[in-house]
Design a protein around this motif. Structure first.
Motif, PDB file in Angstrom:
ATOM      1  N   SER A  30       1.071  -1.034   0.459  1.00 29.08           N
ATOM      2  CA  SER A  30       0.466   0.346  -0.257  1.00 29.08           C
ATOM      3  C   SER A  30       0.771   1.533   0.107  1.00 29.08           C
ATOM      4  O   SER A  30       0.319   1.954  -0.845  1.00 29.08           O
ATOM      5  CB  SER A  30      -1.394   0.029   0.816  1.00 29.08           C
ATOM      6  N   PHE A  56      -4.385  -3.293  -5.702  1.00 36.33           N
ATOM      7  CA  PHE A  56      -3.621  -3.165  -4.516  1.00 36.33           C
ATOM      8  C   PHE A  56      -4.027  -3.467  -2.309  1.00 36.33           C
ATOM      9  O   PHE A  56      -3.656  -3.687  -1.348  1.00 36.33           O
ATOM     10  CB  PHE A  56      -2.406  -1.911  -4.337  1.00 36.33           C
ATOM     11  N   LEU A  57      -5.524  -2.174  -3.197  1.00 37.63           N
ATOM     12  CA  LEU A  57      -6.377  -2.258  -1.453  1.00 37.63           C
ATOM     13  C   LEU A  57      -7.113  -3.592  -1.175  1.00 37.63           C
ATOM     14  O   LEU A  57      -7.683  -4.236   0.505  1.00 37.63           O
ATOM     15  CB  LEU A  57      -7.838  -1.415  -2.035  1.00 37.63           C
ATOM     16  N   ASN A  67      -4.402  -5.699   0.210  1.00 40.85           N
ATOM     17  CA  ASN A  67      -4.540  -5.489   2.150  1.00 40.85           C
ATOM     18  C   ASN A  67      -5.092  -5.679   2.665  1.00 40.85           C
ATOM     19  O   ASN A  67      -5.852  -6.273   3.673  1.00 40.85           O
ATOM     20  CB  ASN A  67      -4.466  -3.695   2.020  1.00 40.85           C
ATOM     21  N   TRP A 103      -3.627   4.819   6.553  1.00 43.62           N
ATOM     22  CA  TRP A 103      -3.943   3.525   6.389  1.00 43.62           C
ATOM     23  C   TRP A 103      -2.385   3.305   6.489  1.00 43.62           C
ATOM     24  O   TRP A 103      -2.639   2.713   7.083  1.00 43.62           O
ATOM     25  CB  TRP A 103      -3.965   2.745   4.702  1.00 43.62           C
ATOM     26  N   ASN A 104      -1.599   3.409   5.910  1.00 42.66           N
ATOM     27  CA  ASN A 104       0.244   3.264   5.534  1.00 42.66           C
ATOM     28  C   ASN A 104       0.585   4.108   7.216  1.00 42.66           C
ATOM     29  O   ASN A 104       1.411   2.786   8.173  1.00 42.66           O
ATOM     30  CB  ASN A 104       0.724   3.606   4.771  1.00 42.66           C
ATOM     31  N   LEU A 148      -4.166   7.164   0.516  1.00 42.54           N
ATOM     32  CA  LEU A 148      -3.974   5.778   1.734  1.00 42.54           C
ATOM     33  C   LEU A 148      -2.393   6.636   3.535  1.00 42.54           C
ATOM     34  O   LEU A 148      -2.075   5.201   3.521  1.00 42.54           O
ATOM     35  CB  LEU A 148      -3.374   4.729   1.257  1.00 42.54           C
ATOM     36  N   GLU A 167      -4.518   0.468  -8.254  1.00 45.50           N
ATOM     37  CA  GLU A 167      -4.512   0.748  -6.964  1.00 45.50           C
ATOM     38  C   GLU A 167      -5.523  -0.327  -5.870  1.00 45.50           C
ATOM     39  O   GLU A 167      -5.561  -0.578  -4.614  1.00 45.50           O
ATOM     40  CB  GLU A 167      -4.761   2.244  -6.796  1.00 45.50           C
TER      41      GLU A 167
END
Length: 655
Positions: free
Chosen positions: A263, A353-354, A357, A276-277, A273, A350
């Motif tokens: 992410s 990738f989400l 995660n 989130w990160n 993000l 993207e």
């Protein structure tokens, strides 16, 4: 000499307090000299902790059994390399090793940034790292000191010896890899918190810690794989992962760190993000402390823990303090962490990738829930209920399958928004080959649905990775007029992060193949044999020839000699062994014999010895298991490849 080690450890704690204070004063007063003094203090801490480690090692190699820790984990006849591993074999020593690793990491961070003068968050990062160091140092110095001594009139003549299960090559590599992996995640955490404190939330803190994060992920990956190999080759049960609480405790932060590594690329590329990160960085670090807590608290029964200790409440308090402070900082900077861009399409890289995660976090949560369920059930019902491998397999296997599919889909979808034409073009080849694989597997008689799906999508992902390399080489040939090998070399050298990631993914596919084959298609047979009799398992026959006994420096051994025949043809000799260590005479251990190949392992255990030279042999065939270890090696070197310096054009370097 022992007092020197004890004194150096205690002094390092007080120096860490000094570093915290002068770092904060230096940044608040903008005094570069105080920050420089803090940096020198960090070097001093590494020096002092190194002295402590050297003193304890010297105590092991000189058989100084007045040191209680040495007496508990060594003996005169113990081979020298196992005396070295005694440093991290028990509670006190492993904590000192953790401290030394932390001191080394912080010293390297300070050295890397020794010329930086313009970034206000560095002193805060130093201070946070030193708070972490101080917490562990105070535990080691005043609660579980490795330099505690027996009274002069109670010094034992010999030590208790190292647990036989720890007398294996895995002990030399596995614990240091895990411990240093845990330690390394403190660096991105400290820099992230420092960025929040100073509101310097541009990607600089990510760039400064990228290699630390990758290195820590590599070490944690290696630690888990090596632990699996250790369990497989040493414990004598034929498996490699039992969903044990301590195993899970090292696996869960690996999952969250993997999520962060994916992410954070979106944040660097699209400015998304950010919250989130930050959350993932905090959670990963807290989970490394949680893993350290599980090994040392004794709250959950595990073959890996150090038993019950009084340190559990201190670890819990520290974890809750970290969580509270970190989440407060994230909340305080919430508005400053808003994304620069929004997700434009669900058909974009993207979005994959989400989803990646989400699946990784779901795996982490499910594993954490199953691990902690005995404590949860005891709190709610008063009865401790343990969940075993069936729970973890039932919940996690479907999630792993989705994760594997995402590995294949992600490279096929472009950033921002994918077009229907591109999707059609990119999915044709891997899709067709996956369908062909499915037809071939089903036609061959495979009926295990999960095994079939894992093999099919392993082919799918492998093809997508090949396509990425093929496209890159073709583009290089067209633009630069290079040959295939030169184009491939240029591609790999100039884009290590991207193609190193594909190498890691290739290793992950091999791991999935190894797990699938060994889990779905293994067979096992147990039989008591007299001399000349044989045990048949699939197309193998194990003919028992004899048993012989011999003596080593600190154990007695009984070894069964078996001839291996395959389809009636002799393949060689295999010799499983039973050992009885002098200091652990009541706990005999099995040394398995393994015939390895890419297709399968023949795994043989000498289960028991009977009168009249009869023996009970347990044999197991584990198909494809070695692809698990090969995949781990590929992923490891793929990670190291990513760590190499990025290629820069000459004009960029001169700018």
């Amino acid at each position: 000499m022992i007092d020197v080690g004890r004194f150096a450890l205690a002094i390092s704690f007080f120096v860490s307090i000094y570093v915290i204070v002068v770092s904060l004063i230096g940044v608040l007063k903008k005094d570069v000299r105080m920050v420089a003094s803090a940096r020198r203090g960090i070097y001093a801490i590494f020096f002092l902790s190194s002295i402590s480690v050297a003193v304890l090692l010297n105590a092991f190699f000189t058989d100084n059994f007045q040191v209680k820790y040495v007496s508990h984990y060594s003996e005169i006849s113990l081979p020298g390399y196992y005396k070295f591993t005694g440093l991290w074999a028990g509670q006190e020593g492993s904590l000192l090793f953790w401290i030394w690793g932390m001191a080394m990491a912080v010293a390297l961070v300070a050295f890397q940034n020794r010329k930086e003068r313009d970034h206000r968050f560095l002193p805060y990062a130093y201070a946070i790292l030193m708070v972490i160091y101080a917490f562990f140092a105070i535990l080691a110095s005043f609660m579980t000191n490795p330099f505690d001594l027996f009274p002069a009139n109670q010094i034992p003549a010999d030590g208790n010896g190292l647990n036989p299960m720890l007398q294996t090559y895995g002990m030399i590599i596995h614990p240091p890899a895990l411990l240093w992996g845990y330690v390394g995640f403190a660096v991105p955490f400290a820099f992230a918190m420092a960025a929040l404190i100073t509101n310097e939330l541009d990607p600089l803190w990510i760039k400064k810690t990228r290699r630390w994060t990758i290195l820590s992920w590599i070490l944690l990956s290696a630690g888990n794989i090596l632990g699996s190999e250790w369990a497989y080759a040493e414990l004598g049960w034929g498996g490699y992962w039992a969903w044990d609480p301590v195993e899970n405790a090292s696996f869960i932060p690996w999952l969250t760190a993997s999520a962060y590594l994916h992410s954070v690329m979106i944040q660097e590329r699209r400015g998304m993000l950010k919250v989130w990160n930050m959350f993932l960085v905090v959670v990963t670090f807290v989970l490394t402390i949680f893993g350290t807590f599980l090994v040392r608290s004794g709250v959950l029964q595990s073959v890996h823990d150090f038993g019950v200790s009084e340190m559990g409440p201190y670890f819990l308090t520290f974890m809750f303090a970290v969580i509270a402070a970190s989440f407060y900082l994230i909340y305080y900077r919430w508005n400053d962490l808003k994304s620069d861009n929004q997700l434009e399409s669900f058909l974009s890289r993207e979005s994959t990738f989400l989803l990646n995660n989400v699946i990784l976090l779901a795996l982490a949560f499910a594993t954490l829930w199953g691990t902690m369920f005995p404590l949860i059930s005891e709190f709610v019902t008063g009865e401790k209920i343990t969940v075993g491998p069936p729970f973890f397999n039932q919940v996690n296997i479907p999630l792993f399958l989705v994760l594997l599919i995402i590995l294949g889909i992600c490279p096929l979808i472009g950033w921002r928004k994918a077009t229907a034409e591109n999707l059609r073009k990119n999915f044709i080849l891997p899709g067709v080959l996956a369908i062909v694989t499915a037809i071939a597997l089903i036609s061959s008689g495979m009926r295990d649905i999960y095994a079939t799906l894992f093999f099919v999508f392993s082919v799918f992902v492998t093809v997508t990775i090949y396509m990425e390399f093929h496209r890159g080489v073709r583009a290089r040939k067209k633009l630069a007029g290079e040959g295939v090998l030169k184009a491939l070399g240029s591609l790999l050298w100039k884009n290590k992060r991207r193609y190193g990631g594909y190498l890691i993914h290739s290793g992950i596919i091999m791991i999935f193949v190894g797990i699938t084959g060994s889990s779905a298609f293994n067979v096992e047979e147990t039989q008591t044999l007299g001399v000349g009799e044989g045990l048949k398992i699939r197309d193998y026959t194990l003919r028992y020839e004899k048993i012989y006994f011999h003596r080593e420096s600190n154990y007695d051994s009984a070894t069964a000699v078996l001839t291996v025949l395959k389809d009636g043809k002799k393949q060689g000799i295999i010799e499983p062994e039973k050992r009885r260590y002098d200091k652990y005479a009541e706990e005999p251990t099995s040394e398995v014999a393994i015939e390895r190949s890419l297709k399968e392992d023949l795994f043989v255990i000498l289960a028991s010895i009977h009168e009249g030279d009869k023996v009970t042999i347990r044999a197991k065939i584990n198909p494809l298991i070695n692809w698990y270890w090969i995949g781990g090696i590929v992923a490891f070197f793929g990670g190291l490849y990513v760590l190499l310096p990025e290629y820069k054009r000459k004009e960029e370097a001169e700018a």
